[in-house]
Design a protein around this motif. Structure first.
Motif, PDB file in Angstrom:
ATOM      1  N   LEU A   1       0.834  -1.200   0.000  1.00  0.00           N
ATOM      2  CA  LEU A   1       0.000   0.000   0.000  1.00  0.00           C
ATOM      3  C   LEU A   1       0.868   1.249   0.000  1.00  0.00           C
ATOM      4  N   TYR A   2       0.586   2.123  -0.955  1.00  0.00           N
ATOM      5  CA  TYR A   2       1.233   3.426  -1.047  1.00  0.00           C
ATOM      6  C   TYR A   2       0.143   4.490  -0.973  1.00  0.00           C
ATOM      7  N   TYR A   3       0.509   5.689  -0.565  1.00  0.00           N
ATOM      8  CA  TYR A   3      -0.468   6.772  -0.538  1.00  0.00           C
ATOM      9  C   TYR A   3       0.249   8.104  -0.647  1.00  0.00           C
TER      10      TYR A   3
ATOM     11  N   ALA B   1       0.902  -5.431  -6.243  1.00  0.00           N
ATOM     12  CA  ALA B   1       1.865  -6.489  -5.962  1.00  0.00           C
ATOM     13  C   ALA B   1       3.275  -5.903  -6.094  1.00  0.00           C
ATOM     14  N   ALA B   2       4.234  -6.624  -5.584  1.00  0.00           N
ATOM     15  CA  ALA B   2       5.608  -6.108  -5.561  1.00  0.00           C
ATOM     16  C   ALA B   2       6.270  -6.097  -6.935  1.00  0.00           C
ATOM     17  N   ALA B   3       5.900  -7.018  -7.786  1.00  0.00           N
ATOM     18  CA  ALA B   3       6.580  -7.132  -9.083  1.00  0.00           C
ATOM     19  C   ALA B   3       5.562  -7.214 -10.209  1.00  0.00           C
ATOM     20  N   ASP B   4       6.061  -7.249 -11.439  1.00  0.00           N
ATOM     21  CA  ASP B   4       5.211  -7.418 -12.623  1.00  0.00           C
ATOM     22  C   ASP B   4       4.096  -6.384 -12.707  1.00  0.00           C
ATOM     23  N   LYS B   5       4.454  -5.140 -12.588  1.00  0.00           N
ATOM     24  CA  LYS B   5       3.444  -4.087 -12.648  1.00  0.00           C
ATOM     25  C   LYS B   5       3.035  -3.836 -14.090  1.00  0.00           C
ATOM     26  N   MET B   6       1.757  -3.672 -14.302  1.00  0.00           N
ATOM     27  CA  MET B   6       1.288  -3.308 -15.639  1.00  0.00           C
ATOM     28  C   MET B   6       0.832  -1.858 -15.663  1.00  0.00           C
ATOM     29  N   ALA B   7       0.894  -1.203 -14.488  1.00  0.00           N
ATOM     30  CA  ALA B   7       0.418   0.170 -14.389  1.00  0.00           C
ATOM     31  C   ALA B   7       1.400   1.012 -13.597  1.00  0.00           C
ATOM     32  N   THR B   8       1.455   2.285 -13.955  1.00  0.00           N
ATOM     33  CA  THR B   8       2.313   3.234 -13.263  1.00  0.00           C
ATOM     34  C   THR B   8       1.462   4.396 -12.786  1.00  0.00           C
ATOM     35  N   VAL B   9       1.583   4.716 -11.497  1.00  0.00           N
ATOM     36  CA  VAL B   9       0.842   5.833 -10.925  1.00  0.00           C
ATOM     37  C   VAL B   9       1.679   7.098 -11.079  1.00  0.00           C
ATOM     38  N   ASN B  10       1.060   8.137 -11.633  1.00  0.00           N
ATOM     39  CA  ASN B  10       1.671   9.465 -11.660  1.00  0.00           C
ATOM     40  C   ASN B  10       1.056  10.217 -10.490  1.00  0.00           C
ATOM     41  N   TRP B  11       1.781  10.281  -9.401  1.00  0.00           N
ATOM     42  CA  TRP B  11       1.258  10.847  -8.167  1.00  0.00           C
ATOM     43  C   TRP B  11       0.955  12.331  -8.291  1.00  0.00           C
ATOM     44  N   GLU B  12       1.755  13.066  -9.033  1.00  0.00           N
ATOM     45  CA  GLU B  12       1.529  14.508  -9.183  1.00  0.00           C
ATOM     46  C   GLU B  12       0.227  14.795  -9.923  1.00  0.00           C
TER      47      GLU B  12
END
Length: 167
Positions: A6-8, A56-67
């Protein structure tokens, strides 16, 4: 079950990330049980909004642009449990003392399962509007980005996946 990190990001009234409170570029909170309690040191009388993202920790298919509070998607394969993710956006609010809030995270991605016989394959593909659907592959046109504050999607790309065979 694999989206355990979890990130926020906590945003001030002007929409800027409050880096001293956020963990969007740091170490994730491990989601071992649900619900999970996250305590944030918010200042009384200030306005904040919060974006939560679990993956999940690996195999990301998405990238969050936090800004920009957005998500870009680029899946390289299909049927990967580690692609699962969840998010929630808490709209701007004013802190008025101690408060506990339950925040439900939602899946930004969908899963399509098609079970059919070879005889009905073409008819099923036409019904769902799926092009390039054969016994060995499926071609799906999907959005490539999402505004995590509204849920609106944009962009478009065609992705080709191998069809899984079930017996």
């Amino acid at each position: 079950k694999t989206a355990k990190n979890l990130y926020y990001a906590v945003y001030d009234a002007d929409g800027n990330i409050v880096s001293t409170i956020s963990n969007n570029n740091g170490e994730a909170i491990r989601l071992e049980t649900t619900p999970t309690k996250v305590s944030l040191p918010l200042l009384n009388g200030e306005t904040y909004s919060i974006l939560f993202w679990a993956e999940a920790a690996a195999d990301k298919m998405a990238t969050v642009n936090w800004e920009n509070k957005s998500l870009s998607v680029n899946p390289t394969t299909s049927n990967k449990e580690t692609y699962d993710a969840f998010y929630a956006y808490v709209k701007p609010f004013v802190v008025t003392g101690d408060k506990t809030e339950n925040v439900k995270l939602y899946r930004p991605f969908a899963q399509l399962n098609i079970g059919t016989t070879e005889k009905d394959l073409i008819r099923v593909a036409q019904y769902y509007g799926v092009t390039g659907f054969t016994q060995s592959q499926v071609v799906v046109t999907t959005p490539t980005s999402m505004d995590l504050t509204t849920g609106n999607v944009s962009g478009e790309n065609k992705f080709k996946y191998a069809a899984a065979k079930f017996i």
